[in-house]
Design an enzyme around this catalytic site. Sequence first.
Site, PDB file in Angstrom:
ATOM      1  N   CYS A  28      28.084  49.367  40.007  1.00 20.33           N
ATOM      2  CA  CYS A  28      27.067  49.726  39.017  1.00 20.33           C
ATOM      3  C   CYS A  28      27.488  49.105  37.692  1.00 20.33           C
ATOM      4  CB  CYS A  28      26.938  51.249  38.908  1.00 20.33           C
ATOM      5  SG  CYS A  28      28.513  52.076  38.689  1.00 20.33           S
ATOM      6  N   ARG A 120      35.798  39.631  38.112  1.00 22.28           N
ATOM      7  CA  ARG A 120      34.697  39.125  38.924  1.00 22.28           C
ATOM      8  C   ARG A 120      34.517  37.637  38.657  1.00 22.28           C
ATOM      9  NH1 ARG A 120      28.243  40.613  38.513  1.00 22.28           N
ATOM     10  NH2 ARG A 120      27.843  40.895  40.725  1.00 22.28           N
ATOM     11  N   HIS A 177      27.510  42.274  47.712  1.00 20.79           N
ATOM     12  CA  HIS A 177      26.192  42.274  48.346  1.00 20.79           C
ATOM     13  C   HIS A 177      26.145  41.476  49.663  1.00 20.79           C
ATOM     14  CE1 HIS A 177      25.689  43.870  44.437  1.00 20.79           C
ATOM     15  NE2 HIS A 177      25.224  42.810  43.815  1.00 20.79           N
ATOM     16  N   ASP A 245      24.178  49.641  42.550  1.00 19.87           N
ATOM     17  CA  ASP A 245      23.783  48.484  41.728  1.00 19.87           C
ATOM     18  C   ASP A 245      22.933  48.907  40.525  1.00 19.87           C
ATOM     19  OD1 ASP A 245      23.702  45.792  40.921  1.00 19.87           O
ATOM     20  OD2 ASP A 245      21.790  45.484  41.937  1.00 19.87           O
ATOM     21  N   ASN A 250      17.403  42.228  36.731  1.00 20.93           N
ATOM     22  CA  ASN A 250      16.682  41.062  37.288  1.00 20.93           C
ATOM     23  C   ASN A 250      15.834  41.357  38.512  1.00 20.93           C
ATOM     24  OD1 ASN A 250      17.909  39.304  35.379  1.00 20.93           O
ATOM     25  ND2 ASN A 250      19.786  39.431  36.594  1.00 20.93           N
TER      26      ASN A 250
END
Length: 289
Positions: A28, A120, A177, A245, A250
């Site tokens: 998140c 990340r 994902h 998430d 987007n």
Amino acid sequence: MDPDYLPFHPNPKTPDFKVPEGAVDAHCHVFGPADVFPYSPKRKYTPCDAPKAKLFELRDYLGFSRNVIVQASCHGPDNSAMVDALRTAGDLARGVAVVSPDVTDEELQEMDDAGVRAVRFNFVKRLVDATPKEVFMGIAERVAKLGWHIVVYFEAPDLEDLVPFLESLPTTIVVDHMGRPDVTAGVDHPDFQRFINLLIRNDNIWTKVSCPERLTVAGPPYDDVVPFARKLVETFPDRVLWGTDWPHPNMKSHVPDDGLLTDQIPGIARTSDLQRKLLIDNPMRLYWA
Ligand code: 0GY
């Protein structure tokens, strides 16, 4: 906020699935608020503010106990909003940062003290300008010394080129994902099989069975994504994570309902044992050990 940006759902449903005590929402974000934590001048989108208080409210409403807050591209390498949320949450949150190669050891240590446990590397072209792999490797070698891991975000067609790089990283790796499969192609498609084989070959590679709202073609309740998540949960039960998430940056097709997303969990992790690993044991081992 961009004119076509869809703000997060104002009143998600109460999940029918009873989330087990101690569960972690392991993907998140927090956005802004922009007047306190401005967005990056290099951002590719401008979201609706999604401040820490709203995230913690959602955590409690859905029945989760903890969050892993992932730095999103709209804040660039300025991790202040994410770190501020970690400091507020105390032991109830951990973080994934985005750093530039000139980050100092002192800055890394400060982030570690606040609860950051990973960086990340984003390869999604619509979100970031490309970073050379040597630069990422330099960052990986530095954060490995802190015991951090690497979260990678890419789309399925990019995996083939990325495999040698991923297999040379010196840490645990978490793929966001499910590697973003094309769900219309089916779980037996060579691209998804390539992803599965990557995890079979490398037991340091984990994945998040998240983001059905982005992968779906059918739309809510995302039944077309379930077989992909289920396959990964049942094949790699000790290397999967789950996250909402939220606040779903987007999204173009619809506004995801986080209660409905939570209701997907028993369909992808079909026993209480698999659910405990997915929601508690795995994230606790990776982020809280
Ligand atoms: C996600 C997915 C997206 C955005 C980001 O860093 C980001 O801005 O990750 C996306 O647009 O697919 O994980 O939030």
